[in-house]
Enzyme design. Structure first.
Site, mmCIF file in Angstrom:
data_model
loop_
_atom_site.group_PDB
_atom_site.id
_atom_site.type_symbol
_atom_site.label_atom_id
_atom_site.label_comp_id
_atom_site.label_asym_id
_atom_site.label_seq_id
_atom_site.Cartn_x
_atom_site.Cartn_y
_atom_site.Cartn_z
ATOM 1 N N ASP A 194 0.818 13.069 -5.626
ATOM 2 C CA ASP A 194 1.143 14.765 -5.889
ATOM 3 C C ASP A 194 -0.214 15.117 -6.532
ATOM 4 O O ASP A 194 -0.390 16.484 -6.245
ATOM 5 C CB ASP A 194 2.042 14.817 -6.842
ATOM 6 C CG ASP A 194 3.417 14.265 -6.561
ATOM 7 O OD1 ASP A 194 3.732 14.763 -5.328
ATOM 8 O OD2 ASP A 194 3.901 13.373 -6.952
ATOM 9 N N ASP A 197 0.334 4.824 -0.044
ATOM 10 C CA ASP A 197 1.551 5.731 -0.481
ATOM 11 C C ASP A 197 0.662 7.149 -0.604
ATOM 12 O O ASP A 197 -0.513 7.202 -0.727
ATOM 13 C CB ASP A 197 1.780 5.187 -1.747
ATOM 14 C CG ASP A 197 3.117 5.824 -2.182
ATOM 15 O OD1 ASP A 197 3.660 6.731 -1.670
ATOM 16 O OD2 ASP A 197 3.768 5.091 -3.353
ATOM 17 N N LYS A 205 2.193 10.679 -9.718
ATOM 18 C CA LYS A 205 3.186 10.662 -8.527
ATOM 19 C C LYS A 205 4.543 10.466 -8.945
ATOM 20 O O LYS A 205 4.960 10.849 -10.221
ATOM 21 C CB LYS A 205 2.816 9.056 -8.083
ATOM 22 C CG LYS A 205 1.730 8.915 -7.213
ATOM 23 C CD LYS A 205 1.657 7.482 -6.586
ATOM 24 C CE LYS A 205 2.784 6.958 -5.735
ATOM 25 N NZ LYS A 205 3.201 8.049 -4.597
ATOM 26 N N GLY A 206 5.505 10.787 -8.150
ATOM 27 C CA GLY A 206 6.970 10.822 -8.495
ATOM 28 C C GLY A 206 7.717 12.242 -8.090
ATOM 29 O O GLY A 206 8.736 12.569 -8.611
ATOM 30 N N GLY A 217 8.867 12.813 -5.411
ATOM 31 C CA GLY A 217 10.166 12.714 -4.772
ATOM 32 C C GLY A 217 10.938 11.579 -5.631
ATOM 33 O O GLY A 217 11.857 11.340 -5.095
ATOM 34 N N GLU A 219 7.602 2.816 -6.635
ATOM 35 C CA GLU A 219 6.068 2.939 -6.223
ATOM 36 C C GLU A 219 5.235 2.150 -6.942
ATOM 37 O O GLU A 219 4.231 1.483 -6.412
ATOM 38 C CB GLU A 219 5.776 4.435 -6.034
ATOM 39 C CG GLU A 219 6.509 5.178 -5.051
ATOM 40 C CD GLU A 219 6.331 6.488 -5.059
ATOM 41 O OE1 GLU A 219 6.317 7.422 -3.891
ATOM 42 O OE2 GLU A 219 6.209 7.195 -5.987
HETATM 43 C C1 5RP Z 1 7.238 10.383 -4.454
HETATM 44 C C2 5RP Z 1 5.581 10.380 -4.475
HETATM 45 C C3 5RP Z 1 5.094 10.798 -3.245
HETATM 46 O O1 5RP Z 1 3.997 9.961 -2.860
HETATM 47 C C4 5RP Z 1 4.488 12.296 -3.687
HETATM 48 O O2 5RP Z 1 5.466 13.161 -4.027
HETATM 49 C C5 5RP Z 1 3.781 12.886 -2.573
HETATM 50 O O3 5RP Z 1 4.688 13.329 -1.321
HETATM 51 P P1 5RP Z 1 4.267 14.181 -0.014
HETATM 52 O O4 5RP Z 1 3.272 13.202 0.836
HETATM 53 O O5 5RP Z 1 5.534 14.562 0.556
HETATM 54 O O6 5RP Z 1 3.395 15.127 -0.459
HETATM 55 O O7 5RP Z 1 5.155 10.000 -5.521
HETATM 56 O O8 5RP Z 1 7.569 9.806 -5.559
#
Ligand code: 5RP
Length: 234
Positions: free
Chosen positions: A88, A85, A98-99, A101, A107
């Site tokens: 952020d 995964d 995280k989060g 998205g 997750e």
């Molecule tokens: C989603 C997350 C993602 O893993 C996090 O936002 C990273 O996203 P990206 O790979 O687009 O930078 O926690 O809830």
């Protein structure tokens, strides 16, 4: 931006190489995890890799299906070998925010069901102190203002202040998670005691899940201009 996406693709592809036939795999959410899912799908297609995946969001489920990855659920398959995964933020102790998205609830459930969680990220996600990225909290709509007050108290007690805002969609509507909940983004700027804050947030009624992932990542692949560096065990 183009370079960042290239870095994300690089770690996504490298992470897909860590998956072996027979594995049950947690599939993360976000743009970096999407590169991983596509690369994994490519291995399923070209090598006949036999795996099953548990997606951490509807979006990842849709993408995985398009990529030909067989899916299962944690009800059918409650224990997974590996979750890959994005994040952020990640610090030197592999503590994560995280989060971004809005998928951190699923997750976290999927990561907790996995023997290993490997984080994939570009180098901009590596921080000395967590908190510059607003900490996401998934909260019930019921009693939201009361929940917010509890969150503010918990934050203050652990050295965190700053605006806490309900997340909106780009069109201005209220952002809603896959579980139908709201998200509060906490602009703390720095979180001096992530363990203490996480423990306090865990006790707030109405707060479904926060985006601090502590002691969950077993390893990380970080892509930057100097290539890929690793943290922990892969
Ligand atoms: C989603 C997350 C993602 O893993 C996090 O936002 C990273 O996203 P990206 O790979 O687009 O930078 O926690 O809830």
């Amino acid at each position: 931006m183009a370079d960042l996406d290239a870095f994300k693709k690089e770690v996504g592809t490298r992470a897909a190489g860590l998956v072996t036939s027979g594995m049950k795999v947690g599939l993360g959410t976000g743009s970096t995890a999407a590169h991983f899912v596509r690369a994994l799908g490519e291995r399923v297609r070209s090598e006949g890799l036999e795996i099953v995946g548990v997606p951490t969001s509807r979006a990842t489920g849709d993408l995985a299906r398009e990529c030909g990855i067989a899916l299962t659920t944690l009800d059918e398959t409650p224990r997974l070998d590996l979750t890959i995964d994005g994040a952020d933020e990640i610090d030197a102790a592999m503590r994560l925010i995280k989060g971004g998205g809005g998928a951190h609830l699923r997750e976290k459930i999927v990561a907790a069901a996995s023997d290993r969680m490997i984080v994939i990220a570009d180098e901009t996600k590596v921080v000395e102190t967590l908190g510059k990225f607003p900490l996401p909290l998934e909260v019930l709509d019921f009693g939201l203002t009361a929940t917010l007050h509890h969150v503010e108290e918990a934050a203050r007690a652990h050295g965190c202040g700053g605006a806490i805002e309900q997340r909106k969609r780009p069109d201005g509507g209220t952002f809603v998670t896959d579980e139908g909940n709201a998200v509060l983004d906490c602009h703390f700027r720095q979180i001096p005691d992530p363990e203490g804050l996480a423990a306090a947030l865990n006790t707030v009624p109405g707060l479904v899940e926060h985006g601090l992932f502590i002691g969950m990542a077993s390893g990380a692949l970080i892509a930057g201009s100097g290539g890929i560096t690793t943290m922990g065990d892969l």
